[in-house]
Design an enzyme around this catalytic site. Structure first.
Site, PDB file in Angstrom:
ATOM      1  N   SER A 281     -32.831  -6.554 -26.574  1.00 22.77           N
ATOM      2  CA  SER A 281     -31.520  -7.029 -25.971  1.00 22.77           C
ATOM      3  C   SER A 281     -31.256  -5.707 -24.698  1.00 22.77           C
ATOM      4  O   SER A 281     -31.745  -4.664 -24.752  1.00 22.77           O
ATOM      5  CB  SER A 281     -30.272  -7.094 -26.780  1.00 22.77           C
ATOM      6  OG  SER A 281     -29.723  -5.581 -26.790  1.00 22.77           O
ATOM      7  N   ASP A 282     -30.603  -6.147 -23.790  1.00 21.34           N
ATOM      8  CA  ASP A 282     -29.938  -5.210 -22.966  1.00 21.34           C
ATOM      9  C   ASP A 282     -28.882  -4.330 -23.432  1.00 21.34           C
ATOM     10  O   ASP A 282     -28.278  -4.726 -24.614  1.00 21.34           O
ATOM     11  CB  ASP A 282     -29.726  -5.726 -21.546  1.00 21.34           C
ATOM     12  CG  ASP A 282     -29.817  -4.628 -20.191  1.00 21.34           C
ATOM     13  OD1 ASP A 282     -29.730  -3.222 -20.810  1.00 21.34           O
ATOM     14  OD2 ASP A 282     -29.703  -4.886 -19.208  1.00 21.34           O
ATOM     15  N   HIS A 283     -28.410  -3.480 -22.871  1.00 21.96           N
ATOM     16  CA  HIS A 283     -27.490  -2.461 -23.578  1.00 21.96           C
ATOM     17  C   HIS A 283     -26.269  -2.878 -23.845  1.00 21.96           C
ATOM     18  O   HIS A 283     -25.416  -3.489 -23.012  1.00 21.96           O
ATOM     19  CB  HIS A 283     -27.197  -1.459 -22.325  1.00 21.96           C
ATOM     20  CG  HIS A 283     -26.480  -0.252 -22.676  1.00 21.96           C
ATOM     21  ND1 HIS A 283     -27.272   1.289 -22.257  1.00 21.96           N
ATOM     22  CD2 HIS A 283     -25.582   0.330 -23.791  1.00 21.96           C
ATOM     23  CE1 HIS A 283     -26.577   2.207 -23.129  1.00 21.96           C
ATOM     24  NE2 HIS A 283     -25.528   1.573 -23.689  1.00 21.96           N
TER      25      HIS A 283
END
Ligand code: NOJ
Length: 763
Positions: A281-283
């Site tokens: 996932s992104d942040h």
């Protein structure tokens, strides 16, 4: 300390996870090895593998080590040196199953040696140079104990308001796809298990570059044909090249956030494309599912993400907390968890970490005494790549190259700007090691000519913008104003200009203006710098603009005022030297724009390969009910593929080997390119194809191939391109990838606008 060293040395069986020395699971057999390991893992240990954590206020070093030893963390990001990462790997080796950690970082355009920003790399159209930059980045990053990068970033971007335009390779599907492949191969080398390779994770899957209005993190709503035809191929190219990872985009795609989008993550990525790697996932993106309004609470967000196929949660706050309950209650099937764990372990296996958890960490006694040591940099390579990335946009009256004996006024807020030179996402690059324009020029001159410096202006006089930029991403303020009044700065620069033979003005954006979360509504050079340019123009001295920026800017007026304009993007550690090489003619510029420069922000989105329409604009016929803006010229300021040289090139004798092509056949398109000027130089011969009448509307032209050619003064070469059915295929309304019989125009040019054309028929 002693213990750490011993652990650091442990590269043999002693440090291997329990499964590695098991007779039933030889390490050579990846699937069996991982299956055997997973059988021994508790639920908590499995969930721990899905958590990607960064050291920070909530996760200080000691706590992170404790958590790792307890099996609660699978990898970290943003810790970037061997001494930092070794204790964490030691902690992993103290955990019950000794599953190694991996260490990730955003190595985007260099690691310690910073190369030009991605948009600059793309401007080189030089696959060899781009590949070299990626390989060196991998070598430097792996030497700093990193195992994986969140790159390449291959989001097609056609809206320069988007700050992350700087981070991608431009507007064109074909060019970006070619670079995607080169970068993956460069990072991963022969295999991501090599000690001097890092795993690539292509991002941001998917369509992040198409956020509505160019506003970061905004929604993406897009027709399937446009997705398949234009935006998805670069990710696919990276995956086909073997990228071990994918980072999932923060945006939604047609109403469903990428992070919970089962169509995107399962149907497309895994089933259709056969991706077998790690999806990260992104942040904080899983938590953001609440903000998107698709999850009512954290529990639901975690459930949606894992079901969609998000293997690893970056900056995890929810997988660790919610997955135990979700699995126990049966809301998330065990198989979903196991699939994710398998991918994480598989990626670690592919990085070579099960065989040797210290593969890239090495032995403590071999740690560099100074991580920033000059000897660790690759300056010559950075300079070579950087000079290839510079694009000459204008050069009247042979203003460039400059004489080394000249007296030159160097002005502008970016002339002495080491931080900006590196661009955003400059990994472990050190501003103190980057060569500014002023430094580069003064080294090039030696004691021959003379430089007079004046700052001339600040980046902007808009305090709100300065505050935003300084607050935004960086620990210390990096946009630091000269407190003197605007007019005083300008006057000083004008005085410098008056004393000089020629003026070089370094103007544009600070690096933070082209960054994540740095969308703009205005693509002009900030006003105070424009005042400076106007004042310099008024001196009557030859004026060279050296642009530094991370996106196309609307520079029509400044272009008119200047005698020469050199687009340098943010050109990295060796930027100043590379720019000086071009300014003084030691290198003949060869870059070409990978993205269209609009005249005004109102023209956005503007890109060369737009679809045909029923009432196309007819130049010279205004007011005739055609598609146009009546208050603006209807062409770009600079088209895609554009860039000048200190020499001239001509194209002639275009020929097709046949006027027809069979579906299984091949066609040769050739053209003679001649260096008609007095200097040796390189240019990019570009091949475009137009499908004249299809079952659906098609672009006016599409880049299908190119060659960068070096020609001595007076030399000519015949360039050949092979065209086959694959070059003619597109996604039709049923999303079938087909080539349709009929007429095709083949266009060859040195940019996308000025082309010569021939046609053939696909039978
Ligand atoms: C957020 C960015 O969107 C992404 O590109 C980056 O890789 C991560 N932060 C980690 O720094």
């Amino acid at each position: 300390m002693k213990k750490l060293c011993l652990l650091g040395l442990a590269v043999g069986l002693a440090s291997l996870p329990v499964a590695a020395d098991s007779k039933t699971a030889p390490i050579e057999n990846k699937d069996a090895f991982i299956a055997h390991l997973m059988k021994q893992m508790t639920l908590e240990e499995k969930i721990g593998q899905l958590r990607l954590i960064s050291i920070g206020p909530e996760m200080p070093r000691e706590l992170i080590r404790k958590e790792i030893a307890a099996g609660n963390i699978g990898g970290t990001f943003n810790s970037i040196s061997r001494p930092e990462n070794r204790p964490m790997q030691d902690a992993a080796m103290r955990s019950r199953l000794k599953i190694p950690m991996f260490f990730a970082y955003d190595v985007i355009h260099g690691h310690r040696t910073i190369f030009p920003i991605s948009l600059g790399l793309a401007s080189s159209w030089d696959m060899d140079a781009i590949g070299r930059s990626g390989r060196i980045a991998a070598q430097e990053a792996s030497a700093d104990s990193l195992d994986i990068t969140f790159a390449p970033m291959v989001d097609i971007s056609r809206d320069p308001r988007w700050g992350r335009t700087s981070e991608g390779f431009g507007e064109d599907t074909y060019l970006v796809s070619r670079i995607a492949k080169v970068m993956v191969q460069a990072y991963q080398g022969k295999s991501p298990s090599q000690a001097d390779s890092i795993m690539a994770s292509v991002k941001h899957f998917a369509l992040y570059g198409a956020v509505e209005g160019g506003r970061d993190y905004n929604v993406v709503d897009m027709s399937p044909v446009k997705m398949y035809q234009t935006y998805l191929p670069p990710y696919r190219a990276a995956i086909d090249a073997g990228a071990g990872g994918v980072m999932v985009a923060l945006n939604s795609v047609n109403g469903v956030p990428a992070t919970s989008n089962t169509w995107l993550m399962q149907d497309l990525l895994r089933k259709d494309w056969g991706f077998k790697g790690l999806a990260v996932s992104d942040h904080g993106a899983i938590f953001e599912l609440l903000k998107h309004g698709v999850a009512k609470d954290g529990r639901e967000a975690a459930k949606l993400a894992i079901k969609a196929g998000i293997d690893m949660s970056m900056n995890d706050s929810l997988y660790g907390k919610e997955l135990p309950g979700l699995i126990k209650s049966g809301e998330v099937p065990q198989s979903d968890l196991d699939n994710a764990v398998r991918e994480v372990l598989g990626a670690k296996y592919d990085m070579g970490l099960f065989k040797d958890p210290y593969l890239r960490i090495g032995k403590a006694e071999d740690d560099p005494a100074d991580t920033n040591a000059e000897s660790r940099l690759h300056r010559a390579e950075a300079r070579d790549v950087a000079k290839r990335s510079l694009v000459l946009l204008k050069n009247e009256k042979q203003t460039l190259p400059l004489e080394k004996s000249a007296k030159i006024a160097v002005v502008g807020p970016l002339a002495k700007a080491p931080i900006d030179m590196m661009g955003s996402w400059a990994a472990a690059g050190q501003p103190a090691q980057s060569v500014t324009l002023f430094d580069g020029m003064s080294r090039a001159l030696g004691d021959k000519g003379q430089l007079v410096y004046a700052r001339g202006s600040n980046i902007t006089t808009d305090k709100k913008i300065v505050d935003y930029l300084n607050f935004l991403n960086f620990d210390a303020p990096e946009v630091v104003d000269d407190p003197r009044p605007e007019q005083q700065l300008i006057d000083e620069a004008v005085q410098a200009a008056k004393q000089a033979d020629v003026v070089v003005a370094a103007v544009g954006e600070s690096r933070g203006m082209s960054h994540e979360s740095s969308s703009r509504t205005d693509l002009n050079i900030p006003e105070t710098q424009r005042k400076l340019i106007a004042a310099l123009k008024a001196t009557g001295k030859p004026l060279v603009l050296v642009l530094m920026n991370g996106r196309p800017l609307t520079i029509g007026q400044e272009q008119d005022q200047a005698d020469a304009v050199l687009e340098t993007w943010f050109s990295g550690t060796e930027g100043g030297n590379a720019i000086a090489d071009v300014l003084f003619g030691d290198y003949n510029p060869s870059g070409k724009l990978p993205i269209t420069f609009p005249r005004s922000v109102g023209q956005v989105p503007m890109y060369y390969n737009h679809l045909t329409i029923g009432r196309p604009f007819t130049p010279g016929k205004p007011g005739n009910y055609t598609s146009q803006y009546f208050d603006e010229e209807n062409t770009p300021l600079y088209p895609f593929g554009y860039g000048l040289s200190y020499t001239d090139f001509s194209l002639s004798n275009m020929a097709l080997s046949s006027t027809t092509l069979n579906k299984s056949g091949k066609l040769d398109a050739s053209i003679t390119v001649r260096n008609t000027g007095k200097r040796d130089g390189e240019t990019v011969v570009q091949l475009y194809i137009q499908d004249v009448a299809g079952s659906m509307i098609r672009p006016v032209k599409e880049l299908k191939n190119f060659q960068k050619v070096m020609l001595k003064a007076g030399e000519e070469k015949v360039i050949h391109f092979t065209i086959d059915e694959n070059d003619l295929k597109f996604y039709n309304t049923q999303l079938k990838y087909v080539a349709e019989p009929g007429k095709f125009n083949v266009q060859i040019g040195l940019d996308s606008r000025d082309v010569t054309q021939q046609s053939f028929e696909l039978l």
